[in-house]
Design a protein around this motif. Sequence first.
Motif, mmCIF file in Angstrom:
data_model
loop_
_atom_site.group_PDB
_atom_site.id
_atom_site.type_symbol
_atom_site.label_atom_id
_atom_site.label_comp_id
_atom_site.label_asym_id
_atom_site.label_seq_id
_atom_site.Cartn_x
_atom_site.Cartn_y
_atom_site.Cartn_z
ATOM 1 N N ILE A 183 0.841 -1.202 0.000
ATOM 2 C CA ILE A 183 0.000 0.000 0.000
ATOM 3 C C ILE A 183 0.875 1.250 0.000
ATOM 4 O O ILE A 183 0.596 2.217 -0.718
ATOM 5 C CB ILE A 183 -0.944 -0.010 1.214
ATOM 6 C CG1 ILE A 183 -1.978 -1.136 1.046
ATOM 7 C CG2 ILE A 183 -1.638 1.333 1.375
ATOM 8 C CD1 ILE A 183 -2.795 -1.399 2.282
ATOM 9 N N HIS A 184 1.937 1.227 0.796
ATOM 10 C CA HIS A 184 2.868 2.369 0.798
ATOM 11 C C HIS A 184 3.423 2.616 -0.600
ATOM 12 O O HIS A 184 3.447 3.764 -1.077
ATOM 13 C CB HIS A 184 4.012 2.090 1.768
ATOM 14 C CG HIS A 184 5.195 2.991 1.582
ATOM 15 N ND1 HIS A 184 5.198 4.321 1.953
ATOM 16 C CD2 HIS A 184 6.413 2.761 1.013
ATOM 17 C CE1 HIS A 184 6.361 4.867 1.645
ATOM 18 N NE2 HIS A 184 7.118 3.944 1.072
ATOM 19 N N CYS A 185 3.862 1.564 -1.262
ATOM 20 C CA CYS A 185 4.429 1.718 -2.612
ATOM 21 C C CYS A 185 3.371 2.194 -3.598
ATOM 22 O O CYS A 185 3.662 2.980 -4.505
ATOM 23 C CB CYS A 185 5.043 0.397 -3.083
ATOM 24 S SG CYS A 185 6.490 -0.108 -2.131
ATOM 25 N N ALA A 186 2.142 1.720 -3.437
ATOM 26 C CA ALA A 186 1.052 2.153 -4.315
ATOM 27 C C ALA A 186 0.775 3.642 -4.129
ATOM 28 O O ALA A 186 0.519 4.374 -5.099
ATOM 29 C CB ALA A 186 -0.207 1.336 -4.027
ATOM 30 N N GLN A 225 3.510 15.088 3.288
ATOM 31 C CA GLN A 225 2.557 14.441 4.179
ATOM 32 C C GLN A 225 1.123 14.660 3.733
ATOM 33 O O GLN A 225 0.288 13.754 3.830
ATOM 34 C CB GLN A 225 2.762 14.947 5.616
ATOM 35 C CG GLN A 225 4.058 14.448 6.239
ATOM 36 C CD GLN A 225 4.297 15.016 7.621
ATOM 37 O OE1 GLN A 225 3.724 16.039 7.999
ATOM 38 N NE2 GLN A 225 5.159 14.366 8.384
ATOM 39 N N GLU A 226 0.853 15.850 3.232
ATOM 40 C CA GLU A 226 -0.505 16.147 2.750
ATOM 41 C C GLU A 226 -0.852 15.272 1.550
ATOM 42 O O GLU A 226 -1.933 14.662 1.500
ATOM 43 C CB GLU A 226 -0.609 17.629 2.391
ATOM 44 C CG GLU A 226 -1.985 18.037 1.869
ATOM 45 C CD GLU A 226 -2.059 19.497 1.484
ATOM 46 O OE1 GLU A 226 -3.047 19.885 0.821
ATOM 47 O OE2 GLU A 226 -1.129 20.257 1.829
ATOM 48 N N GLN A 227 0.062 15.202 0.587
ATOM 49 C CA GLN A 227 -0.178 14.397 -0.604
ATOM 50 C C GLN A 227 -0.227 12.911 -0.264
ATOM 51 O O GLN A 227 -1.063 12.165 -0.778
ATOM 52 C CB GLN A 227 0.914 14.661 -1.639
ATOM 53 C CG GLN A 227 0.900 16.058 -2.234
ATOM 54 C CD GLN A 227 -0.323 16.297 -3.089
ATOM 55 O OE1 GLN A 227 -0.781 15.416 -3.816
ATOM 56 N NE2 GLN A 227 -0.875 17.489 -3.012
ATOM 57 N N TYR A 228 0.684 12.492 0.594
ATOM 58 C CA TYR A 228 0.742 11.068 0.959
ATOM 59 C C TYR A 228 -0.548 10.640 1.637
ATOM 60 O O TYR A 228 -1.113 9.587 1.320
ATOM 61 C CB TYR A 228 1.935 10.815 1.883
ATOM 62 C CG TYR A 228 2.167 9.351 2.186
ATOM 63 C CD1 TYR A 228 3.069 8.594 1.441
ATOM 64 C CD2 TYR A 228 1.473 8.714 3.223
ATOM 65 C CE1 TYR A 228 3.269 7.254 1.709
ATOM 66 C CE2 TYR A 228 1.667 7.375 3.498
ATOM 67 C CZ TYR A 228 2.576 6.655 2.743
ATOM 68 O OH TYR A 228 2.760 5.313 3.012
ATOM 69 N N GLN A 229 -1.035 11.450 2.579
ATOM 70 C CA GLN A 229 -2.248 11.102 3.303
ATOM 71 C C GLN A 229 -3.450 11.027 2.370
ATOM 72 O O GLN A 229 -4.290 10.125 2.489
ATOM 73 C CB GLN A 229 -2.508 12.109 4.417
ATOM 74 C CG GLN A 229 -3.631 11.703 5.369
ATOM 75 C CD GLN A 229 -3.333 10.407 6.093
ATOM 76 O OE1 GLN A 229 -2.279 10.287 6.716
ATOM 77 N NE2 GLN A 229 -4.225 9.443 5.996
ATOM 78 N N ALA A 230 -3.526 11.952 1.431
ATOM 79 C CA ALA A 230 -4.653 11.968 0.489
ATOM 80 C C ALA A 230 -4.664 10.700 -0.361
ATOM 81 O O ALA A 230 -5.715 10.076 -0.554
ATOM 82 C CB ALA A 230 -4.576 13.201 -0.401
ATOM 83 N N ILE A 282 -6.627 4.968 -1.507
ATOM 84 C CA ILE A 282 -6.433 3.525 -1.674
ATOM 85 C C ILE A 282 -7.217 2.746 -0.628
ATOM 86 O O ILE A 282 -7.839 1.725 -0.923
ATOM 87 C CB ILE A 282 -4.937 3.176 -1.612
ATOM 88 C CG1 ILE A 282 -4.244 3.680 -2.884
ATOM 89 C CG2 ILE A 282 -4.726 1.681 -1.453
ATOM 90 C CD1 ILE A 282 -2.750 3.501 -2.889
ATOM 91 N N ARG A 283 -7.204 3.253 0.606
ATOM 92 C CA ARG A 283 -7.898 2.547 1.674
ATOM 93 C C ARG A 283 -9.414 2.677 1.559
ATOM 94 O O ARG A 283 -10.153 1.862 2.122
ATOM 95 C CB ARG A 283 -7.416 3.053 3.036
ATOM 96 C CG ARG A 283 -5.953 2.704 3.294
ATOM 97 C CD ARG A 283 -5.435 3.265 4.599
ATOM 98 N NE ARG A 283 -4.001 3.056 4.713
ATOM 99 C CZ ARG A 283 -3.425 1.922 5.051
ATOM 100 N NH1 ARG A 283 -4.171 0.868 5.314
ATOM 101 N NH2 ARG A 283 -2.109 1.810 5.134
ATOM 102 N N LYS A 284 -9.867 3.687 0.836
ATOM 103 C CA LYS A 284 -11.305 3.826 0.608
ATOM 104 C C LYS A 284 -11.802 2.724 -0.324
ATOM 105 O O LYS A 284 -12.970 2.356 -0.312
ATOM 106 C CB LYS A 284 -11.609 5.197 0.000
ATOM 107 C CG LYS A 284 -13.089 5.479 -0.188
ATOM 108 C CD LYS A 284 -13.303 6.868 -0.768
ATOM 109 C CE LYS A 284 -14.793 7.124 -0.992
ATOM 110 N NZ LYS A 284 -15.028 8.465 -1.592
ATOM 111 N N GLY A 285 -10.893 2.205 -1.145
ATOM 112 C CA GLY A 285 -11.258 1.093 -2.011
ATOM 113 C C GLY A 285 -11.167 1.424 -3.487
ATOM 114 O O GLY A 285 -10.923 2.575 -3.874
#
Length: 849
Positions: free
Chosen positions: A294-297, A327-332, A337-340
């Motif tokens: 997920i991190h790499c994605a 951090q802002e871009q990474y979190q978004a 991805i986690r939303k599906g």
Amino acid sequence: MGKKSRKRKSAWNIFFRPIKIILFVFLLAMVIGCLAGGVVFLKYQDEIMACKEKADSIISQTSRTDFSQPMDTRVYDSEGNLIGTINSGHYEYVPVKEISENLQNAYIAQEDRRFYKHHGIDYKGLLRAGLVFIKNKGVATQGGSTITQQVIKNTYLTQERTIQRKITEFFAAPRMEDKYSKQDIMEFYCNTNFYANRCYGVSEASRYYFDKEAKDLTVWEAATLAGISNNPSRYDPVAHPDTSKWKRDQVIDNMALCKFITKEEQENAKAQPLTVAKVYEGGTKENYQTSYAIHCAVVELMKNDGFVFRYVFPNKSSYDSYKEEYQEQYQAKSDMIRKGGFEIHTSLDSRLQAVLQDNIDTHLKGFTEKQDNGKFALQGAAVCVDNRTGYVVAIVGGRGTDDEYNRGFLSRRQPGSTIKPLIDYAPAFETGFYYPSRLVNDHLFEGGPKNSGGKYYGIVSIREALNRSLNTVAWQVLTDIGVDKGMSYLGKMHFVGLSYMDNGNSSMSIGGFTEGARVVDMAKGYSVLANQGKYSNKSCITSMKSQYDGEIYEGSQADERIFTEDIAYMVTDVLKGTLDKPYGTGSGLGLNVPAAGKTGTTNSSKDTWFCGYTRYYTTAIWVGYDNPRAMPGVYGKTYSGKMWHDFMTEINKDLPPLDWDMPSTVSFYNVDSRGEKTDQETGNKDLFSSVAEAAAKADSRKWKEEEARKLKESQDQMNQAASDAARQTLEQASASLQALIAEFNGMDQRDSSTDDKIASARSFLEQLNGTETYDSLKQALDEAVSHVQSLPKQADSEKPQEIGPGMTKPRETTTPVFPGDEDPQSGEASGAGPGDDDSQAEAVGPGME
């Protein structure tokens, strides 16, 4: 006749009078309505036109993908096996042909009976709903919204009941029916409805409530779902089974009323008890493979958006600014991805993962101390890269598989001496002014680092210094080429966590980072050396598909050249010595195939590492406590090194023992006593690169400085040799003189050789003229000579002296040989002076032949 006519006329008048009145009232109402509508339109013209513009905008931009929720994000290993699911509700979009007709009919009977007759707006339904509204004195018991309007509301508008929303629906619905078929709209409706209990769409609702596919729903099951979606909180069969059953039966009755089912089917469906299966599939717990994937994605999505990654920073402001943006871009992207809605395929090899995990768990099983959070206190992490593809194939973030914290890419620890090849020696070799045989003085500097164990070796080659992991030499090398230059190479290899506070920090040479290095970065860095100096931009992502956009992974990024092929080969050749030289810090960790590597141990052994590679794989392993503390007696070779050895032995055992090919621009040359290349045969050889030498010559100023340095070192060496020879001569003269003085003092009579010995003694004394010991030795010699001259002289005789019954002492016919005398026949010294050792072969430097 006239009477009859008037009678008939009177009858017709009676008959038509009510109709006339109704028509008049209707027309009057229409006129009043039009006038009222006109007044309302004029008064609210801006609001109405705004609703129309919003409706036009919605429909013009609508897409089929708007009518689906994101499905679970799924992660697959290199063999296509599902290794993780990020649960976003287990949503699944199903086409209308896979939705039971019972459910479609239930919705039509309950929500929109004229669905197949109207064009988005059911005017009769609106009128009927209005009359019922009036009849019930302002209580709405019947909805006027069509299924088309509800699709628009569910997808693009809020659930808030406002006139603006209804007007927007009114304008948008006909346009939607122009764009999509009735079947499309029914499909959208079933897939966008909410069915309570986190069930979005009919597919998940069918699985959760009845443990079946949407196409297999029975009449009573379809009626239940149609009732739930009407008001999920009120008709939830889990929370409110009675009201849910009442609503179900109402839907069944309406289906019968609309002739979708027979009377018998109606009674049978209502007789069924309302039972629900409550089948819920939770998302899988994140493991070391899925968390890294997920991190790499996330990083790949950031690349797709053009985010510019940075690794080295000139000052605090640039560092803070970048960190905030990152951090802002990474979190978004992580939330996305986690939303599906993503399908992530990786290079992660589950077989290698299991071997690596077991390796770490087995070696550390004796350490049973736990932290307050229940995790093991002593931890380990490892990353393996396939050098043939550049992909990460295994990543272990800790002991066991229950810990979700992945130290393989989340933790930053001090890398110790494992950083030396990457920040010190390879960059120094690139300059051309450093090479394996170059000599450096290993000694303690004021303000400099200390060697492990406090031992210093004086003049050593770079090769030996790296194999022995001498801190002072690494410090001198990085200081010479420049800390920022060394750090720039780490930046090129995408080392995360470099701080602006590391700029100019010479302790970086031995792993003294402000923040530390990640295990995955160390593995990727060493894989550069294994792959002829090229950095692979690949992580573990081989394919990434979006539910809406298809394939989105842009995996065509070219490898980046970090070091020349010559330098990668030479550093690799040196690092082989870590494993196979008796003084190498990793001695005994060699494999059954050519391998190279480096140990790393920080102060008090708080962090211990081993990083190494073969032609096939690169593996980096870290061992330490989550809360850093000393580990007495533990070094990079002990646990990390043994883990590396056992794992690499296992995964390389069936592979051909391939070595690295020496580039044509790298050659073995004779090396002189200064560690420099020479045309003379010396018996000592080492590697030199013509490419690196050309780079050195291109820096004319530095080249001149180096040539001057070499000339000075040569002159100093010659001077030192002459000084040593003179010192040795004086030492030999002093020793010989003292021996003769002792002999004189022990004599009780003179013989024919005494005068020659006195002459020799005076000759030795003359050689010592000007030394600190001259006066004392002169006095001692004078006293000894005076003593000898006072002794009686032994008479010479040609007859041999009898020394015992029947035995005689032969006459001495040869002159005794003293240190420094030469054999007149051979020209070689016939005696060995102090410090000589014929039994010792000439010392050969590490890696020299």
